[in-house]
Scaffold this active site. Structure first.
Site, PDB file in Angstrom:
ATOM      1  N   GLY A  50       0.873  -1.164   0.000  1.00  0.00           N
ATOM      2  CA  GLY A  50       0.000   0.000   0.000  1.00  0.00           C
ATOM      3  C   GLY A  50       0.904   1.205   0.000  1.00  0.00           C
ATOM      4  N   GLU A  51       0.655   2.113   0.907  1.00  0.00           N
ATOM      5  CA  GLU A  51       1.506   3.294   1.026  1.00  0.00           C
ATOM      6  C   GLU A  51       2.105   3.267   2.429  1.00  0.00           C
ATOM      7  OE1 GLU A  51       2.065   5.006  -1.748  1.00  0.00           O
ATOM      8  OE2 GLU A  51       3.594   5.924  -0.494  1.00  0.00           O
ATOM      9  N   CYS A  79       5.947  -5.546  -0.091  1.00  0.00           N
ATOM     10  CA  CYS A  79       6.101  -4.200  -0.644  1.00  0.00           C
ATOM     11  C   CYS A  79       6.125  -3.143   0.467  1.00  0.00           C
ATOM     12  CB  CYS A  79       5.034  -3.963  -1.707  1.00  0.00           C
ATOM     13  SG  CYS A  79       5.555  -2.689  -2.857  1.00  0.00           S
ATOM     14  N   ILE A 127       5.031  -3.090  -7.892  1.00  0.00           N
ATOM     15  CA  ILE A 127       4.339  -1.798  -8.030  1.00  0.00           C
ATOM     16  C   ILE A 127       5.066  -0.766  -7.165  1.00  0.00           C
ATOM     17  CG2 ILE A 127       2.148  -0.558  -7.753  1.00  0.00           C
ATOM     18  CD1 ILE A 127       0.755  -3.347  -7.878  1.00  0.00           C
ATOM     19  N   HIS A 163       4.188  -8.311  -5.001  1.00  0.00           N
ATOM     20  CA  HIS A 163       2.843  -8.523  -4.451  1.00  0.00           C
ATOM     21  C   HIS A 163       2.329  -9.934  -4.740  1.00  0.00           C
ATOM     22  CE1 HIS A 163       1.596  -4.371  -3.339  1.00  0.00           C
ATOM     23  NE2 HIS A 163       2.537  -4.048  -4.212  1.00  0.00           N
ATOM     24  N   GLU A 165       0.026 -11.449  -3.364  1.00  0.00           N
ATOM     25  CA  GLU A 165      -1.436 -11.501  -3.182  1.00  0.00           C
ATOM     26  C   GLU A 165      -2.172 -11.043  -4.439  1.00  0.00           C
ATOM     27  OE1 GLU A 165       0.543  -9.204  -2.237  1.00  0.00           O
ATOM     28  OE2 GLU A 165      -0.438  -7.250  -2.196  1.00  0.00           O
TER      29      GLU A 165
END
Ligand code: GLN
Length: 188
Positions: A50-51, A79, A127, A163, A165
């Site tokens: 995420g962030e 990530c 990402i 990622h 997932e």
């Protein structure tokens, strides 16, 4: 542990639903973690992508940063989750990690990864991925991409720069659940 392992997924921001689905399919009971008390009785914890700045801000608002630091079970960080576990943040993995370290042109990409001990490659979805700048001597590299480690294990902590997932391939989650089963049988 009797029966299905109970795995928490940090559910503050990011791809937590996707992790929950993968873990359920791989045979775990899943608890969404939003408060420190949700960590009680868990056999393992996943910190999603995420962030990292948002996840960390929310985690410290709810006191989850200290609670996660004291969590003793296996942890999987993907990530942004890998960034949060590094030396500069929660300090649970002996890693120095650079955020958004791939240039803008290649910020997001997919690549086949060779997994240690397996013939079939794993499709890595990257990402705005972090990059490992330095890993401690006890950190094992389980997969690399062009010489850069992208899946690593530091004892009970497993981290991926990509990622898992966001694919239909359960092998990383299965490895994590194996760590959980080993850890719970040692503690029992
Ligand atoms: N770039 C994000 C960060 O710095 C991580 C990206 C991700 O989790 N996909 O937190």
């Amino acid at each position: 542990m009797v029966g299905r392992p109970r795995i928490g997924v940090l559910a503050l921001q990011g791809a937590f639903r996707e992790h929950a689905r993968m873990l359920r399919d791989a045979g775990a009971d899943v608890v969404e973690v939003r408060l420190p008390e949700h960590l009680e009785g868990l056999d393992g914890l996943v910190i999603p992508g995420g962030e990292s700045t948002s996840i960390l801000r929310l985690a410290s608002l709810y006191g989850l940063d200290d609670a996660i630091r004291s969590f003793v079970g296996p942890i999987l960080g993907t990530c942004a989750g890998m960034i949060l576990l590094d030396r500069a943040h929660l300090g649970l993995a002996d890693l120095e990690v650079d955020r958004n370290a791939y240039g803008r042109q290649v910020a997001s990409f997919e690549a086949d990864l060779e997994l240690e001990g397996e013939e079939r490659p794993f499709r890595g979805v990257f990402i705005r991925a972090p990059r490992v700048r330095e890993a401690g001597a006890d950190v094992e590299v389980l997969a690399a991409l062009e010489g850069e480690p992208v899946l690593l294990r530091d004892g009970r902590v497993l981290v991926a720069a990509f990622h898992p997932e966001l694919t239909d391939d359960p092998r990383i989650h299965e490895r994590f659940l194996e760590l959980v089963t080993e850890a719970t049988s040692v503690r029992a």
